[in-house]
Design a protein around this motif. Sequence first.
Motif, PDB file in Angstrom:
ATOM      1  N   TRP A 129       0.870  -1.190   0.003  1.00 24.22           N
ATOM      2  CA  TRP A 129      -0.016  -0.044  -0.138  1.00 24.22           C
ATOM      3  C   TRP A 129       1.013   1.046  -0.051  1.00 24.22           C
ATOM      4  N   VAL A 130       0.632   2.059  -0.975  1.00 25.07           N
ATOM      5  CA  VAL A 130       1.515   3.097  -1.337  1.00 25.07           C
ATOM      6  C   VAL A 130       1.006   4.355  -0.381  1.00 25.07           C
ATOM      7  N   ASP A 131       1.739   5.151   0.067  1.00 18.47           N
ATOM      8  CA  ASP A 131       1.188   6.510   0.681  1.00 18.47           C
ATOM      9  C   ASP A 131       1.622   7.593  -0.725  1.00 18.47           C
ATOM     10  N   VAL A 132       0.532   7.902  -1.231  1.00 21.56           N
ATOM     11  CA  VAL A 132       0.534   8.502  -2.774  1.00 21.56           C
ATOM     12  C   VAL A 132       1.188   9.832  -2.493  1.00 21.56           C
ATOM     13  N   ILE A 133       0.601  10.676  -1.641  1.00 24.28           N
ATOM     14  CA  ILE A 133       1.042  11.916  -1.419  1.00 24.28           C
ATOM     15  C   ILE A 133       2.533  12.139  -1.099  1.00 24.28           C
ATOM     16  N   ARG A 134       2.786  11.290  -0.088  1.00 23.00           N
ATOM     17  CA  ARG A 134       4.107  11.325   0.449  1.00 23.00           C
ATOM     18  C   ARG A 134       5.124  10.822  -0.454  1.00 23.00           C
ATOM     19  N   GLU A 135       4.871   9.975  -1.234  1.00 17.42           N
ATOM     20  CA  GLU A 135       5.865   9.259  -2.370  1.00 17.42           C
ATOM     21  C   GLU A 135       5.888  10.069  -3.644  1.00 17.42           C
ATOM     22  N   GLY A 136       4.985  11.113  -3.983  1.00 16.75           N
ATOM     23  CA  GLY A 136       4.913  11.663  -5.027  1.00 16.75           C
ATOM     24  C   GLY A 136       4.287  11.011  -6.144  1.00 16.75           C
ATOM     25  N   CYS A 137       3.415   9.989  -5.728  1.00 17.82           N
ATOM     26  CA  CYS A 137       2.772   9.422  -6.927  1.00 17.82           C
ATOM     27  C   CYS A 137       1.565  10.089  -7.433  1.00 17.82           C
ATOM     28  N   GLY A 265     -12.505 -10.254  -8.655  1.00 21.35           N
ATOM     29  CA  GLY A 265     -11.299  -9.512  -8.128  1.00 21.35           C
ATOM     30  C   GLY A 265     -11.408  -8.056  -8.699  1.00 21.35           C
ATOM     31  N   PRO A 266     -11.520  -7.132  -7.733  1.00 21.00           N
ATOM     32  CA  PRO A 266     -11.901  -5.769  -8.460  1.00 21.00           C
ATOM     33  C   PRO A 266     -10.541  -5.114  -8.703  1.00 21.00           C
ATOM     34  N   VAL A 267     -10.376  -4.097  -9.758  1.00 18.32           N
ATOM     35  CA  VAL A 267      -9.358  -3.448 -10.282  1.00 18.32           C
ATOM     36  C   VAL A 267      -9.748  -1.979 -10.021  1.00 18.32           C
ATOM     37  N   SER A 268      -8.982  -1.338  -9.350  1.00 14.07           N
ATOM     38  CA  SER A 268      -9.178   0.346  -9.294  1.00 14.07           C
ATOM     39  C   SER A 268      -7.901   1.165  -9.420  1.00 14.07           C
ATOM     40  N   ILE A 269      -8.262   2.349 -10.045  1.00 17.41           N
ATOM     41  CA  ILE A 269      -7.156   3.387  -9.948  1.00 17.41           C
ATOM     42  C   ILE A 269      -7.302   4.209  -8.988  1.00 17.41           C
ATOM     43  N   LEU A 270      -6.546   4.707  -8.188  1.00 19.84           N
ATOM     44  CA  LEU A 270      -6.718   5.869  -7.066  1.00 19.84           C
ATOM     45  C   LEU A 270      -5.687   6.980  -7.341  1.00 19.84           C
ATOM     46  N   TYR A 271      -6.183   7.849  -6.743  1.00 20.21           N
ATOM     47  CA  TYR A 271      -5.430   9.081  -6.763  1.00 20.21           C
ATOM     48  C   TYR A 271      -5.893  10.321  -5.885  1.00 20.21           C
ATOM     49  N   PRO A 272      -5.060  10.962  -5.492  1.00 16.82           N
ATOM     50  CA  PRO A 272      -5.195  12.133  -4.529  1.00 16.82           C
ATOM     51  C   PRO A 272      -6.804  13.055  -4.562  1.00 16.82           C
ATOM     52  N   ARG A 273      -7.367  13.006  -3.493  1.00 15.46           N
ATOM     53  CA  ARG A 273      -8.628  13.608  -3.710  1.00 15.46           C
ATOM     54  C   ARG A 273      -8.732  15.376  -3.623  1.00 15.46           C
ATOM     55  N   ALA A 274      -7.585  15.752  -3.007  1.00 13.31           N
ATOM     56  CA  ALA A 274      -7.496  17.439  -2.872  1.00 13.31           C
ATOM     57  C   ALA A 274      -6.713  17.635  -4.027  1.00 13.31           C
ATOM     58  N   ARG A 275      -6.823  17.383  -5.193  1.00 15.46           N
ATOM     59  CA  ARG A 275      -5.814  17.743  -6.366  1.00 15.46           C
ATOM     60  C   ARG A 275      -6.633  17.751  -7.751  1.00 15.46           C
ATOM     61  N   GLN A 276      -6.552  19.080  -8.391  1.00 15.41           N
ATOM     62  CA  GLN A 276      -7.130  18.988  -9.558  1.00 15.41           C
ATOM     63  C   GLN A 276      -6.342  18.204 -10.841  1.00 15.41           C
ATOM     64  N   LEU A 277      -7.032  17.345 -11.354  1.00 17.19           N
ATOM     65  CA  LEU A 277      -6.288  16.331 -12.243  1.00 17.19           C
ATOM     66  C   LEU A 277      -5.522  17.050 -13.276  1.00 17.19           C
ATOM     67  N   SER A 278      -4.504  16.847 -13.563  1.00 19.99           N
ATOM     68  CA  SER A 278      -3.614  17.445 -14.538  1.00 19.99           C
ATOM     69  C   SER A 278      -4.161  16.666 -16.081  1.00 19.99           C
ATOM     70  N   PRO A 279      -3.793  17.316 -17.034  1.00 18.95           N
ATOM     71  CA  PRO A 279      -4.318  16.678 -18.434  1.00 18.95           C
ATOM     72  C   PRO A 279      -3.249  15.247 -18.429  1.00 18.95           C
ATOM     73  N   ARG A 280      -2.221  15.050 -18.011  1.00 18.32           N
ATOM     74  CA  ARG A 280      -1.615  13.968 -18.085  1.00 18.32           C
ATOM     75  C   ARG A 280      -2.118  12.720 -17.318  1.00 18.32           C
ATOM     76  N   VAL A 281      -2.797  13.136 -16.220  1.00 22.33           N
ATOM     77  CA  VAL A 281      -3.099  12.230 -15.591  1.00 22.33           C
ATOM     78  C   VAL A 281      -4.793  11.718 -16.000  1.00 22.33           C
ATOM     79  N   ARG A 282      -5.383  12.926 -16.284  1.00 30.77           N
ATOM     80  CA  ARG A 282      -6.981  12.421 -16.980  1.00 30.77           C
ATOM     81  C   ARG A 282      -6.535  11.646 -17.988  1.00 30.77           C
ATOM     82  N   VAL A 283      -5.656  11.868 -18.812  1.00 28.70           N
ATOM     83  CA  VAL A 283      -5.674  11.043 -20.055  1.00 28.70           C
ATOM     84  C   VAL A 283      -5.152   9.710 -19.879  1.00 28.70           C
TER      85      VAL A 283
END
Length: 297
Positions: A129-137, A265-283
């Motif tokens: 389990w990755v700490d997304v914000i701390r590890e910069g993902c 088996g569910p597959v999910s993609i996770l990202y930080p809540r308090a962030r406006q998704l940049s174009p690169r992340v959205r695509v």
Amino acid sequence: MDRLEAMRLFTRVVDRRSFTQAANDLEIPRSTATQVIKQLEDRLGVKLLQRTTRTVRPTLDGEAYYRRCLAILDDIEDAEGAFSGAVPKGMLRIEVQGTLARHFLMPSLPRFFAAYPQIEIAMSESDRWVDVIREGCDCVLRYGALPDSDLIARPVTSLERITCAATSYLEKYGAPTSLDDLANHRAVCLRSITTGALRPFEFVEAGQVTKVDMAVPLSVTGTESFLEAVRLGFGLAQMPLFHIERDLAEGRLQRVLAPYALPPGPVSILYPRARQLSPRVRVFIDWVIQQFSPVGR
């Protein structure tokens, strides 16, 4: 070079583990890159990088500063990218489970780069389990049930799972025909890196999930070791069908207890809540969902 450009240079040096490659990427002389980082260290009063003859690595202070720089630079890019017409570009930092990456993402990745040539991907592979914000993902692709978190979890697909065993195991111990038979069998199980808990055997009966306790002489944390242990006949296992289709087709593994369904088996993609998704992340998120769409839900 202003402070933001110095931050961009510093993060590129850390990403590339090289002054020369970072300088080439930013089209500046290596001597300029070295001088800018030295000035940055002098201004902050700490040593940011450890240099050897072969590589460059961040110190503890450098690692902390690197994470802060990523957050600042990402916020700036996100703010600029919020306007329509922004071209997706920049470094995309993702964390994936290796089996999913190799089977679903890697085969089509050349087409992604052809469509978005200004995006770079730094892919980390792990089951933890990755700490997304701390590890910069920017985002994380995960298989299985998700723990509670502040991240946004977007469902991608649900993968069919089956109970199986090596042909050699079934020749030695016989094939179970009912759940009661499992008391006389052994299992190979995945063990959580985060909690140490074993993933139990689960079946769906009358709409309810039933867990079955079995002897587990071998448990592992890695999916490739998990598959190899099953191939070697250490016990029964429950696995995603996509991961063992070739083994089934070539007779190394066999499906057992076919009348007893398993929870998907569910597959999910996770990202930080308090962030406006940049174009690169959205695509990238949209592209990931497309790669799983033939699998169905």
